[in-house]
Write an enzyme that holds these catalytic residues in place. Structure first.
Site, PDB file in Angstrom:
ATOM      1  N   ARG A 145       8.672  20.696  61.857  1.00  0.00           N
ATOM      2  CA  ARG A 145       8.744  20.288  63.259  1.00  0.00           C
ATOM      3  C   ARG A 145       7.388  20.490  63.914  1.00  0.00           C
ATOM      4  O   ARG A 145       6.763  21.539  63.754  1.00  0.00           O
ATOM      5  CB  ARG A 145       9.813  21.091  64.008  1.00  0.00           C
ATOM      6  N   ARG A 194       8.869  30.501  66.041  1.00  0.00           N
ATOM      7  CA  ARG A 194       8.741  29.057  66.240  1.00  0.00           C
ATOM      8  C   ARG A 194       7.563  28.543  65.401  1.00  0.00           C
ATOM      9  O   ARG A 194       6.438  28.472  65.866  1.00  0.00           O
ATOM     10  CB  ARG A 194       8.517  28.754  67.726  1.00  0.00           C
ATOM     11  N   GLU A 205      18.444  31.913  69.791  1.00  0.00           N
ATOM     12  CA  GLU A 205      19.227  30.991  68.977  1.00  0.00           C
ATOM     13  C   GLU A 205      18.760  30.994  67.523  1.00  0.00           C
ATOM     14  O   GLU A 205      17.582  30.826  67.238  1.00  0.00           O
ATOM     15  CB  GLU A 205      19.108  29.581  69.565  1.00  0.00           C
ATOM     16  N   SER A 223      23.154  26.540  65.068  1.00  0.00           N
ATOM     17  CA  SER A 223      23.685  25.543  65.994  1.00  0.00           C
ATOM     18  C   SER A 223      24.759  24.725  65.291  1.00  0.00           C
ATOM     19  O   SER A 223      24.526  24.185  64.209  1.00  0.00           O
ATOM     20  CB  SER A 223      22.558  24.627  66.477  1.00  0.00           C
ATOM     21  N   ARG A 240      13.151  32.278  60.799  1.00  0.00           N
ATOM     22  CA  ARG A 240      13.669  32.739  62.086  1.00  0.00           C
ATOM     23  C   ARG A 240      14.666  33.886  61.934  1.00  0.00           C
ATOM     24  O   ARG A 240      14.633  34.853  62.692  1.00  0.00           O
ATOM     25  CB  ARG A 240      14.306  31.580  62.842  1.00  0.00           C
TER      26      ARG A 240
END
Length: 420
Positions: A258, A273, A347, A350, A388
């Protein structure tokens, strides 16, 4: 994507979804464009039929009639060509608007424009309190020589990471463990490429809205995927399955990428991130039944929670708001893990139900018990994503001397060792 018939008959519901998901889309303009396209297509068909009728009369016509008939046929063909030329632009505009059409959100989803409208529906575990000054995950990495964040930045740029030693080994074993755990729930493990063609991203729903967040390989007409869902959605695209084949259950493993465009200044320290990561993703194609979808949603969420409990990480379950859940989602629950150094939950998972919104884009269909071909429902959920997940794992289980005590639920991954 929604069907145009649904949009026509449930216009008020569609307007509410557009507003709830904060989408800039004029449904009246879409319906007007659809009417124009249908009218033009009808006229083109009539003109072609007229031209064919005239052509059929030509051979039997008197010599003095042929010139007039020829002109009529030519005029009909010219008008049809003009309409076709204009129709291509209108169809392109119509298809672009349809790709912006949001899915209808679950009636229980909090209505609001962003993450500030999300609601905590359940909290599991108690955030740890320390009787010493705890370290953040970066300090733990440095103290134990588990990473080399500065050197790898010189090689690959910012927001990259390089794990070392036992932590590098633990990351790989955590991914394999997640695959095996989800496989035990009846899912087929599958490894996937990290890249895909543009149409795969359109079918999955990431394009056109999130194109700027995606790395593009221009010379190869490929893009790097940020989730295995891109490839998994495309595997059965265009097929007509039989109902007996459903549900199709995949647990995909892939490297993910990403660009993190627009996130400057957010979570720049450490592993939270980064541009490249690995992820184990649950993916379901099931019958087009709301109750069946709801049951799978709970199963997917429960599987991810089981992994978090095994790692003894406190977490909370979030009901995601309409404006934060994404264009195609019907319902979305995030799992947020406790990060002591931030003194808040972040988070890490998801879980999303999309009903037939994604299936319509990808042409994921099946023949039901009545013999009718219908669009399936799709769901997806993170089983585990790294690095993460390492942030709450390391920080919650650190000791006063800067070591990390492995939770009992995952010690078997490291030969039963008590400490990492």
């Amino acid at each position: 994507m929604l069907s145009i018939d649904f949009i026509k008959t449930q216009t008020d519901t569609v307007r509410e979804a557009i507003a709830a998901k904060n989408v800039d889309l004029d449904v009246d303009a879409l319906l007007a464009l659809d009417a124009e396209i249908r009218s033009a297509k009808t006229e083109i068909d009539q003109l072609r039929a007229e031209r064919n009728r005239i052509s059929g009369m030509f051979k039997d016509a008197a010599p003095d009639e042929k010139a007039a008939l020829g002109k009529q046929a030519k005029d009909a063909g010219k008008r049809a060509s003009e309409l076709e030329a204009g129709l291509a632009d209108k169809v392109a505009a119509y298809e672009a608007m349809m790709l912006q059409m949001p899915g209808i959100p679950w009636e229980g989803a909090p209505v609001g424009p962003g993450e500030e409208d999300n609601v905590v529906i359940r909290t599991e575990g108690t955030p740890r309190t320390f009787d010493f000054e705890p370290l953040d995950h970066v300090a733990l990495l440095e103290k134990n020589d588990w990473a080399d964040l500065s050197r790898i930045t010189q090689v690959s740029g910012s927001r990259t990471y390089c794990l070392k030693g036992r932590l590098a080994l633990l990351e790989q074993k955590l991914m394999a463990w997640a695959l095996e755990e989800i496989m035990g729930n009846g899912f087929e493990p599958i490894t996937l490429p990290a890249y895909a063609r543009e149409d795969a991203f359109i079918r999955q729903g990431q394009f056109p809205g999130h194109r700027e967040e995606t790395y593009e390989l221009e010379k190869d007409d490929l893009f790097l995927a940020g989730t295995a869902e891109v490839a998994l959605t495309g595997l059965h695209s265009g097929e007509i399955l039989e109902e007996a084949q459903l549900p199709i259950l995949y647990v995909g493993y892939s490297p993910c990428f990403r660009r993190e465009a627009g996130s400057a200044g957010r979570d720049v320290r450490g592993l939270l991130r980064v541009h490249q990561f690995v992820k184990v993703e649950q993916f379901v194609i099931c019958q087009a039944d709301e109750d069946v979808s709801a049951e799978w949603h709970e199963k997917l969420l429960g599987a991810a929670e089981k992994l978090l409990r095994a790692m003894d990480i406190p977490y909370q379950v979030i009901e995601t708001s309409t404006g934060d859940m994404g264009l195609g989602k019907y319902r979305m629950n995030d799992l947020e893990s406790w990060v002591p150094s931030l003194n808040k939950y972040r988070e890490t998972h998801s879980c999303s139900t999309l009903h037939d919104w994604q299936a319509r884009r990808a042409k994921l269909r099946y023949r039901n018990s009545d013999g009718k071909v219908v669009f399936a429902h799709t769901l997806n959920n993170t089983a585990l994503a790294s690095p993460r997940i390492l942030v709450p794992l390391l920080e919650n289980h650190q000791t006063e001397d800067g070591r990390v005590k492995l939770p009992e639920g995952i010690r078997h991954l490291m030969n039963g060792d008590e400490y990492l």
